[in-house]
Scaffold this motif. Structure first.
Motif, PDB file in Angstrom:
ATOM      1  N   ASN A  59       0.653  -1.344  -0.011  1.00 16.66           N
ATOM      2  CA  ASN A  59       0.067  -0.065   0.053  1.00 16.66           C
ATOM      3  C   ASN A  59       0.899   1.083  -0.098  1.00 16.66           C
ATOM      4  N   ILE A  60       0.393   2.094  -0.960  1.00 14.72           N
ATOM      5  CA  ILE A  60       1.397   3.268  -1.058  1.00 14.72           C
ATOM      6  C   ILE A  60       0.404   4.455  -0.967  1.00 14.72           C
ATOM      7  N   ASN A  61       0.777   5.346  -0.003  1.00 12.43           N
ATOM      8  CA  ASN A  61      -0.183   6.498   0.411  1.00 12.43           C
ATOM      9  C   ASN A  61       0.804   7.815   0.394  1.00 12.43           C
ATOM     10  N   LYS A  62       1.968   7.947  -0.077  1.00  6.38           N
ATOM     11  CA  LYS A  62       2.836   8.954  -0.245  1.00  6.38           C
ATOM     12  C   LYS A  62       3.516   9.154  -1.555  1.00  6.38           C
ATOM     13  N   ALA A  63       3.996  10.091  -2.143  1.00  8.74           N
ATOM     14  CA  ALA A  63       4.671  10.539  -3.369  1.00  8.74           C
ATOM     15  C   ALA A  63       5.976   9.624  -3.333  1.00  8.74           C
ATOM     16  N   LEU A  64       6.112   8.485  -3.994  1.00  2.00           N
ATOM     17  CA  LEU A  64       7.429   7.859  -4.061  1.00  2.00           C
ATOM     18  C   LEU A  64       7.770   7.451  -5.501  1.00  2.00           C
ATOM     19  N   HIS A  65       9.047   7.163  -5.804  1.00  2.00           N
ATOM     20  CA  HIS A  65       9.548   6.770  -7.043  1.00  2.00           C
ATOM     21  C   HIS A  65      10.032   5.431  -6.829  1.00  2.00           C
ATOM     22  N   ILE A  66       9.464   4.480  -7.421  1.00  2.00           N
ATOM     23  CA  ILE A  66       9.771   3.132  -7.276  1.00  2.00           C
ATOM     24  C   ILE A  66      10.239   2.452  -8.808  1.00  2.00           C
ATOM     25  N   ILE A  67      11.563   2.112  -8.746  1.00  2.00           N
ATOM     26  CA  ILE A  67      12.302   1.826  -9.831  1.00  2.00           C
ATOM     27  C   ILE A  67      12.746   0.547  -9.738  1.00  2.00           C
ATOM     28  N   GLY A  68      12.801  -0.230 -10.734  1.00  6.99           N
ATOM     29  CA  GLY A  68      13.304  -1.754 -10.825  1.00  6.99           C
ATOM     30  C   GLY A  68      14.356  -1.518 -11.674  1.00  6.99           C
ATOM     31  N   GLU A  69      15.364  -2.243 -11.342  1.00  9.16           N
ATOM     32  CA  GLU A  69      16.624  -2.184 -12.132  1.00  9.16           C
ATOM     33  C   GLU A  69      16.586  -3.712 -12.709  1.00  9.16           C
ATOM     34  N   ASN A  70      16.871  -3.782 -14.139  1.00 11.30           N
ATOM     35  CA  ASN A  70      16.944  -4.971 -14.888  1.00 11.30           C
ATOM     36  C   ASN A  70      15.878  -5.651 -14.918  1.00 11.30           C
ATOM     37  N   TYR A  71      14.466  -5.105 -14.675  1.00 10.94           N
ATOM     38  CA  TYR A  71      13.173  -5.741 -14.575  1.00 10.94           C
ATOM     39  C   TYR A  71      13.175  -6.857 -13.702  1.00 10.94           C
ATOM     40  N   PRO A  72      13.135  -6.372 -12.207  1.00 13.01           N
ATOM     41  CA  PRO A  72      12.987  -7.613 -11.116  1.00 13.01           C
ATOM     42  C   PRO A  72      11.500  -8.062 -11.274  1.00 13.01           C
ATOM     43  N   ILE A  73      11.370  -9.164 -10.979  1.00 16.20           N
ATOM     44  CA  ILE A  73      10.066  -9.712 -10.839  1.00 16.20           C
ATOM     45  C   ILE A  73       9.079  -9.813  -9.679  1.00 16.20           C
ATOM     46  N   ILE A  74       8.121  -9.090  -9.652  1.00 15.09           N
ATOM     47  CA  ILE A  74       7.105  -9.164  -8.461  1.00 15.09           C
ATOM     48  C   ILE A  74       6.287 -10.332  -8.888  1.00 15.09           C
ATOM     49  N   ASP A  75       6.116 -11.392  -7.975  1.00 16.63           N
ATOM     50  CA  ASP A  75       5.420 -12.564  -8.251  1.00 16.63           C
ATOM     51  C   ASP A  75       4.180 -12.438  -7.230  1.00 16.63           C
ATOM     52  N   ALA A  76       3.020 -12.428  -7.350  1.00 14.62           N
ATOM     53  CA  ALA A  76       1.741 -12.585  -6.728  1.00 14.62           C
ATOM     54  C   ALA A  76       1.291 -13.941  -6.344  1.00 14.62           C
ATOM     55  N   GLU A  77       2.086 -14.873  -6.712  1.00 12.43           N
ATOM     56  CA  GLU A  77       1.563 -16.287  -6.485  1.00 12.43           C
ATOM     57  C   GLU A  77       0.314 -16.602  -6.660  1.00 12.43           C
ATOM     58  N   ASN A  78      -0.338 -16.038  -7.729  1.00 11.87           N
ATOM     59  CA  ASN A  78      -1.907 -16.282  -8.015  1.00 11.87           C
ATOM     60  C   ASN A  78      -2.830 -15.955  -6.785  1.00 11.87           C
ATOM     61  N   LYS A  79      -2.277 -15.317  -5.755  1.00 16.53           N
ATOM     62  CA  LYS A  79      -3.229 -14.922  -4.759  1.00 16.53           C
ATOM     63  C   LYS A  79      -4.297 -13.910  -5.117  1.00 16.53           C
ATOM     64  N   MET A  80      -5.293 -13.736  -4.554  1.00 20.42           N
ATOM     65  CA  MET A  80      -6.390 -12.943  -4.735  1.00 20.42           C
ATOM     66  C   MET A  80      -6.233 -11.363  -4.195  1.00 20.42           C
ATOM     67  N   PHE A  98       5.739  -8.027 -13.692  1.00 22.30           N
ATOM     68  CA  PHE A  98       4.560  -8.583 -12.762  1.00 22.30           C
ATOM     69  C   PHE A  98       4.146  -9.997 -13.226  1.00 22.30           C
ATOM     70  N   ARG A  99       3.954 -10.816 -12.438  1.00 22.41           N
ATOM     71  CA  ARG A  99       3.456 -12.274 -12.870  1.00 22.41           C
ATOM     72  C   ARG A  99       2.620 -13.050 -12.036  1.00 22.41           C
ATOM     73  N   ASN A 100       1.893 -13.768 -12.430  1.00 21.41           N
ATOM     74  CA  ASN A 100       1.082 -14.568 -11.430  1.00 21.41           C
ATOM     75  C   ASN A 100       0.183 -13.766 -10.862  1.00 21.41           C
ATOM     76  N   ILE A 101      -0.433 -12.673 -11.162  1.00 21.99           N
ATOM     77  CA  ILE A 101      -1.631 -12.151 -10.769  1.00 21.99           C
ATOM     78  C   ILE A 101      -2.998 -12.853 -10.659  1.00 21.99           C
ATOM     79  N   GLY A 102      -3.485 -13.127  -9.613  1.00 21.48           N
ATOM     80  CA  GLY A 102      -4.668 -13.768  -9.335  1.00 21.48           C
ATOM     81  C   GLY A 102      -5.678 -12.998 -10.146  1.00 21.48           C
ATOM     82  N   MET A 103      -6.945 -14.003 -10.242  1.00 22.18           N
ATOM     83  CA  MET A 103      -8.060 -13.448 -10.946  1.00 22.18           C
ATOM     84  C   MET A 103      -9.400 -13.678 -10.207  1.00 22.18           C
ATOM     85  N   SER A 104     -10.265 -12.745  -9.912  1.00 20.10           N
ATOM     86  CA  SER A 104     -11.547 -12.934  -9.413  1.00 20.10           C
ATOM     87  C   SER A 104     -12.658 -12.239 -10.148  1.00 20.10           C
TER      88      SER A 104
END
Length: 126
Positions: A59-80, A98-104
């Protein structure tokens, strides 16, 4: 004269709040994106190094700069759950895979869910 100097000094130090950079990686002091977001202050930059991060509910509720170096993977593990939920202005997220984003059919699930925000950039993500 001393009062004028003191006033100028206080004014100058008030506006010197500078943005910091927080590095995230397996061998860094901060190993999760969620932890980096909680530590970050408004205007900070979070640099996420290459690797796989199994995270959701960031959860982000402030001004931030989030930068991936060499495309790091964020795996949601098919969670909802959404990976990033953002309620902030003046932020950017770039350079992630981004990978394994759940579906609902009953719950909103996304890699990046943005609400009540303006002046942001989401770019160069896969």
């Amino acid at each position: 004269m001393r009062i004028l100097f003191l006033f100028i000094f206080l004014l100058a130090t008030t506006f010197q709040a500078k943005a910091n950079t927080i590095n995230v990686c397996g061998s860094c002091e901060v190993t999760s994106i969620k932890k980096a977001v909680s530590l970050a202050k408004k205007g900070d930059t979070i640099v996420v190094k290459q690797g796989v991060y199994k995270e959701t509910l960031i959860n982000i509720n402030k001004a931030l700069h989030i930068i991936g170096e060499n495309y790091p993977i964020i795996d949601a593990e098919n969670k909802m759950d959404t990976i990033f939920t953002i309620r902030a202005n003046n932020f950017n997220i770039s350079g992630f895979r981004f990978r394994n984003i759940g579906m609902s059919y009953t719950k909103e699930v996304a890699a990046v869910f943005i609400t009540n925000s303006k002046n942001f950039t989401i770019e160069n993500n896969i």
